[in-house]
Design a protein around this motif. Structure first.
Motif, mmCIF file in Angstrom:
data_model
loop_
_atom_site.group_PDB
_atom_site.id
_atom_site.type_symbol
_atom_site.label_atom_id
_atom_site.label_comp_id
_atom_site.label_asym_id
_atom_site.label_seq_id
_atom_site.Cartn_x
_atom_site.Cartn_y
_atom_site.Cartn_z
ATOM 1 N N PRO A 17 43.623 45.584 45.384
ATOM 2 C CA PRO A 17 44.204 47.393 45.281
ATOM 3 C C PRO A 17 43.267 47.963 46.125
ATOM 4 N N ASN A 18 41.835 47.082 46.835
ATOM 5 C CA ASN A 18 41.159 47.293 47.299
ATOM 6 C C ASN A 18 40.671 47.459 48.886
ATOM 7 N N GLY A 19 41.980 45.960 48.619
ATOM 8 C CA GLY A 19 41.916 45.614 50.212
ATOM 9 C C GLY A 19 41.633 44.975 50.908
ATOM 10 N N ASP A 20 41.023 43.899 51.610
ATOM 11 C CA ASP A 20 40.814 42.608 52.541
ATOM 12 C C ASP A 20 40.730 41.542 51.430
ATOM 13 N N PRO A 21 42.045 40.715 51.809
ATOM 14 C CA PRO A 21 42.125 39.898 50.471
ATOM 15 C C PRO A 21 41.387 38.391 50.891
ATOM 16 N N LEU A 22 40.901 38.482 51.937
ATOM 17 C CA LEU A 22 39.905 37.880 52.519
ATOM 18 C C LEU A 22 38.301 37.751 52.557
ATOM 19 N N GLY A 23 37.537 36.772 52.223
ATOM 20 C CA GLY A 23 36.081 36.411 52.520
ATOM 21 C C GLY A 23 35.638 36.979 51.002
ATOM 22 N N GLY A 24 36.474 36.280 50.093
ATOM 23 C CA GLY A 24 35.634 36.740 48.823
ATOM 24 C C GLY A 24 35.735 38.003 48.165
ATOM 25 N N ASN A 25 36.389 39.341 48.251
ATOM 26 C CA ASN A 25 37.150 39.748 48.288
ATOM 27 C C ASN A 25 37.711 40.118 47.121
ATOM 28 N N ARG A 26 37.227 39.683 46.250
ATOM 29 C CA ARG A 26 37.721 39.715 44.842
ATOM 30 C C ARG A 26 37.839 41.464 44.087
ATOM 31 N N PRO A 27 39.387 41.507 43.714
ATOM 32 C CA PRO A 27 39.450 42.940 42.998
ATOM 33 C C PRO A 27 38.495 43.509 42.091
ATOM 34 N N ARG A 28 37.968 44.385 42.051
ATOM 35 C CA ARG A 28 36.686 44.939 41.446
ATOM 36 C C ARG A 28 37.209 45.070 40.162
ATOM 37 N N THR A 29 35.771 44.706 38.902
ATOM 38 C CA THR A 29 36.180 45.124 37.545
ATOM 39 C C THR A 29 34.961 45.665 37.168
ATOM 40 N N THR A 30 35.087 46.449 35.903
ATOM 41 C CA THR A 30 33.651 46.231 35.120
ATOM 42 C C THR A 30 33.673 45.705 34.145
ATOM 43 N N ALA A 31 32.509 45.851 33.392
ATOM 44 C CA ALA A 31 31.653 44.812 32.902
ATOM 45 C C ALA A 31 32.620 44.190 31.501
ATOM 46 N N ASP A 32 33.364 45.350 30.796
ATOM 47 C CA ASP A 32 34.093 45.349 30.597
ATOM 48 C C ASP A 32 35.426 44.772 30.437
ATOM 49 N N GLY A 33 36.319 43.870 31.840
ATOM 50 C CA GLY A 33 37.177 43.294 32.651
ATOM 51 C C GLY A 33 37.976 44.563 33.164
ATOM 52 N N LEU A 34 37.978 45.644 32.679
ATOM 53 C CA LEU A 34 39.042 46.527 33.154
ATOM 54 C C LEU A 34 39.090 46.067 35.279
ATOM 55 N N GLY A 35 40.021 46.888 35.429
ATOM 56 C CA GLY A 35 40.480 46.421 36.130
ATOM 57 C C GLY A 35 39.936 47.897 37.524
ATOM 58 N N GLU A 36 38.965 48.105 38.366
ATOM 59 C CA GLU A 36 38.536 49.150 39.316
ATOM 60 C C GLU A 36 39.020 49.413 40.749
ATOM 61 N N ILE A 37 39.473 50.540 41.015
ATOM 62 C CA ILE A 37 40.078 50.550 42.488
ATOM 63 C C ILE A 37 38.636 52.174 42.625
ATOM 64 N N SER A 38 37.794 51.676 43.398
ATOM 65 C CA SER A 38 37.216 52.295 44.329
ATOM 66 C C SER A 38 37.006 53.711 44.660
ATOM 67 N N ASP A 39 36.529 55.323 44.558
ATOM 68 C CA ASP A 39 36.863 56.409 44.826
ATOM 69 C C ASP A 39 36.485 56.402 46.709
ATOM 70 N N VAL A 40 35.895 55.305 46.856
ATOM 71 C CA VAL A 40 36.032 55.227 48.379
ATOM 72 C C VAL A 40 37.467 54.867 48.975
ATOM 73 N N ALA A 41 37.936 53.873 48.148
ATOM 74 C CA ALA A 41 39.354 53.501 48.937
ATOM 75 C C ALA A 41 39.910 54.095 48.808
ATOM 76 N N ILE A 42 40.293 55.025 47.559
ATOM 77 C CA ILE A 42 40.743 55.921 47.034
ATOM 78 C C ILE A 42 40.938 57.194 47.843
ATOM 79 N N LYS A 43 39.564 57.704 48.454
ATOM 80 C CA LYS A 43 39.819 58.531 49.435
ATOM 81 C C LYS A 43 40.091 57.985 51.459
ATOM 82 N N ARG A 44 40.022 57.178 51.483
ATOM 83 C CA ARG A 44 39.993 56.245 52.629
ATOM 84 C C ARG A 44 41.762 56.359 52.637
ATOM 85 N N LYS A 45 42.387 56.163 51.866
ATOM 86 C CA LYS A 45 44.022 55.930 51.472
ATOM 87 C C LYS A 45 44.379 58.135 52.183
ATOM 88 N N MET A 46 43.491 58.121 51.250
ATOM 89 C CA MET A 46 43.853 59.376 51.561
ATOM 90 C C MET A 46 43.857 60.767 52.534
#
Length: 285
Positions: A21-50
């Protein structure tokens, strides 16, 4: 343009299926997760799409993706410089005038705010450093349940370069990451009428924000996010009856309950906590 008279809160429920959900699939760009394993989409990514969606609707955007920079500017400082050079010299030195002008010029500046701190040589005009605090705030999105991440190796099977011995060149390897299966994410935000007064953000601008949220993933397809793998499920839009708000944003956001049992997503509002507050639950587009 009608000035914004009522505080607005919103909650957006997103669906992700086998995508990053955050973007680029290459370069080791794993989807973001929190310390307790929840997925995260950064506010920066959301505002970029907006911003992208607002630009698609014809709005003038200051912070543009490189492939969307259709005004000839190669950087933010050059974009600002080109704009400032069109102002009278005396206006270039007046921080209040520049503040008003940049808010009028760019939708994302009067919505999200922006820090303008570029050197005089960068802008090609009188140096100016101002900060715009925007009325629209949005949080990072977090999944309702912990997520698993798949990693898939990518092999380029074509011959990329001509070799001296005529043999096939080495394959190029990469790794593509994605959320495994389905996940539901929730993000929350608000629009402040008090800050809207300062930037000139209007009721019409608020409707544009609503539309960008409903269509967040339109024209956002990529190898990381194939068409149909990301969707806006619901947008809950709250309108208070005053500028200060009938309830705190935290209380309004907590009133929204997202149930993902039995592979179905159900969104409800606990009206006992926010009695009298107007809201609408909208389907994503």
């Amino acid at each position: 343009m009608q000035s914004l008279q009522n505080k607005i809160d919103f909650v957006v429920v997103l669906g992700v299926e086998n995508a990053n959900p955050n973007g680029d699939p290459l370069g080791g760009n794993r989807p973001r997760t929190t310390a307790d394993g929840l997925g995260e989409i950064s506010d920066v990514a959301i505002k970029r799409k907006m911003r992208n969606r607002a630009q698609d609707e014809g709005e003038n955007i200051f912070v543009r993706m490189q492939e969307r920079a259709d005004d000839g500017a190669k950087s933010l400082s050059e974009r600002l410089g080109n704009f400032l050079k069109g102002l009278p010299k005396e206006d270039q030195k007046n921080r209040d005038v520049v503040f008003d002008k940049v808010c009028q010029q760019w939708f994302d500046v009067r919505a999200f705010g922006q820090v303008f701190a570029f050197k005089k040589k960068d802008t090609g005009a009188e140096g100016v450093s101002i900060g715009v605090r925007g009325p629209v705030s949005i949080q990072s999105a977090f999944s309702t349940e912990p997520v698993a991440i798949d990693s898939v190796q990518i092999t380029k099977s074509v011959n990329s370069e001509t070799t001296d011995d005529g043999k096939k060149s080495s394959d190029t390897m990469g790794t593509k990451y994605r959320i495994s299966g389905k996940a539901v994410y929730v993000t929350k935000g608000s629009i402040s009428p008090q800050l809207a007064e300062k930037t000139g953000f209007s009721q019409e601008d608020a409707e544009i924000i609503k539309k960008t949220l409903l269509t967040l993933f339109v024209n956002d397809e990529s190898s990381a996010r194939p068409s149909g793998s990301m969707e806006v499920l619901k947008v809950v839009w709250f309108t208070h009856d005053c500028k200060a708000g009938q309830y705190s944003s935290a209380k309004v956001h907590r009133s929204v309950k997202v149930d993902t049992n039995n592979d179905k997503v159900k969104v409800e509002v606990n009206t006992d906590e926010i009695s009298g507050l107007k809201y609408e639950i909208l389907d994503g587009q």
